[in-house]
Design a protein around this motif. Sequence first.
Motif, short mmCIF file in Angstrom:
data_model
loop_
_atom_site.label_atom_id
_atom_site.label_comp_id
_atom_site.label_asym_id
_atom_site.label_seq_id
_atom_site.Cartn_x
_atom_site.Cartn_y
_atom_site.Cartn_z
N GLY A 81 0.83 -1.21 0.00
CA GLY A 81 0.00 0.00 0.00
C GLY A 81 0.86 1.25 0.00
N GLY A 82 1.92 1.22 0.79
CA GLY A 82 2.84 2.36 0.84
C GLY A 82 3.55 2.60 -0.49
N GLN A 83 3.65 1.56 -1.29
CA GLN A 83 4.27 1.67 -2.61
C GLN A 83 3.26 2.00 -3.71
N GLY A 84 1.99 2.14 -3.32
CA GLY A 84 0.95 2.45 -4.28
C GLY A 84 0.53 1.28 -5.15
N ARG A 85 0.87 0.05 -4.73
CA ARG A 85 0.58 -1.13 -5.56
C ARG A 85 -0.74 -1.80 -5.18
N ILE A 86 -1.26 -1.47 -4.02
CA ILE A 86 -2.58 -1.93 -3.62
C ILE A 86 -3.27 -0.82 -2.85
N ASP A 87 -4.60 -0.91 -2.80
CA ASP A 87 -5.40 -0.01 -1.97
C ASP A 87 -6.04 -0.84 -0.88
N ARG A 88 -6.16 -0.24 0.29
CA ARG A 88 -6.82 -0.89 1.42
C ARG A 88 -7.85 0.09 1.95
N GLU A 89 -9.09 -0.34 1.95
CA GLU A 89 -10.20 0.51 2.40
C GLU A 89 -11.03 -0.27 3.42
N PRO A 90 -11.62 0.42 4.37
CA PRO A 90 -12.53 -0.28 5.29
C PRO A 90 -13.71 -0.87 4.51
N ASP A 91 -14.12 -2.05 4.90
CA ASP A 91 -15.26 -2.72 4.29
C ASP A 91 -16.53 -1.97 4.73
N PRO A 92 -17.33 -1.46 3.79
CA PRO A 92 -18.54 -0.72 4.17
C PRO A 92 -19.52 -1.58 4.97
N ALA A 93 -19.49 -2.89 4.75
CA ALA A 93 -20.40 -3.79 5.47
C ALA A 93 -19.91 -4.13 6.87
N ASP A 94 -18.60 -3.98 7.10
CA ASP A 94 -18.02 -4.31 8.40
C ASP A 94 -16.74 -3.50 8.56
N ARG A 95 -16.82 -2.39 9.24
CA ARG A 95 -15.71 -1.44 9.37
C ARG A 95 -14.49 -2.03 10.08
N ARG A 96 -14.66 -3.17 10.73
CA ARG A 96 -13.50 -3.81 11.39
C ARG A 96 -12.62 -4.53 10.39
N ARG A 97 -13.12 -4.70 9.18
CA ARG A 97 -12.42 -5.47 8.15
C ARG A 97 -11.97 -4.55 7.04
N ASN A 98 -10.81 -4.84 6.47
CA ASN A 98 -10.29 -4.08 5.32
C ASN A 98 -10.49 -4.87 4.04
N ILE A 99 -10.82 -4.15 2.97
CA ILE A 99 -10.90 -4.74 1.64
C ILE A 99 -9.67 -4.25 0.86
N VAL A 100 -8.99 -5.18 0.23
CA VAL A 100 -7.75 -4.90 -0.47
C VAL A 100 -7.97 -5.08 -1.97
N THR A 101 -7.47 -4.14 -2.77
CA THR A 101 -7.54 -4.24 -4.24
C THR A 101 -6.18 -3.90 -4.83
N ILE A 102 -5.91 -4.46 -5.98
CA ILE A 102 -4.67 -4.15 -6.69
C ILE A 102 -4.89 -2.86 -7.49
#
Length: 155
Positions: A81-102
């Motif tokens: 994430g720090g290298q800009g190669r993935i994004d990590r966002e809180p899951d709208p359905a469960d804020r305790r969980r992160n959703i990761v995308t490339i």
Amino acid sequence: MDSTDDTPPASLRRLSSWLVSQTAAQAQRIINERLATAGARRYHYSVLSALAEYGAMSQAALGRHCHLDRSDVAALVAELGGQGRIDREPDPADRRRNIVTITAAGERFLAELAALVAEGQDELLAPLDAGEREQLSGLLGRVVTHHAEQRGYGW
């Protein structure tokens, strides 16, 4: 036999398990050396490959797909994430969980790593022709699948 001869005993060289472990050690060395030229490790390749193939997912799912411990996934997600190669966002359905995308940068980096891994595969399997490589992959895949199923998880 000369004491400086380092040939392993024939009893070892006949064991498939010994040969697989020796091959695995060479594979790890070769792939690690190749990926290091891009400032990467095999876990970077695994995580980016999983995201590219399966799409956005939780960090927990990412760990399961890559067979990584949760703390290792968290560190890799932070690093990539720090290298800009993935994004990590809180899951709208469960804020305790992160959703990761490339990201697009992650996809470009994955393509670079895939080329390095392919070169490493060619180096490792240099003594085998294309048919033998396919046969070896098929046989090893059957062994891995068998043991994964025995342990109660798929492959």
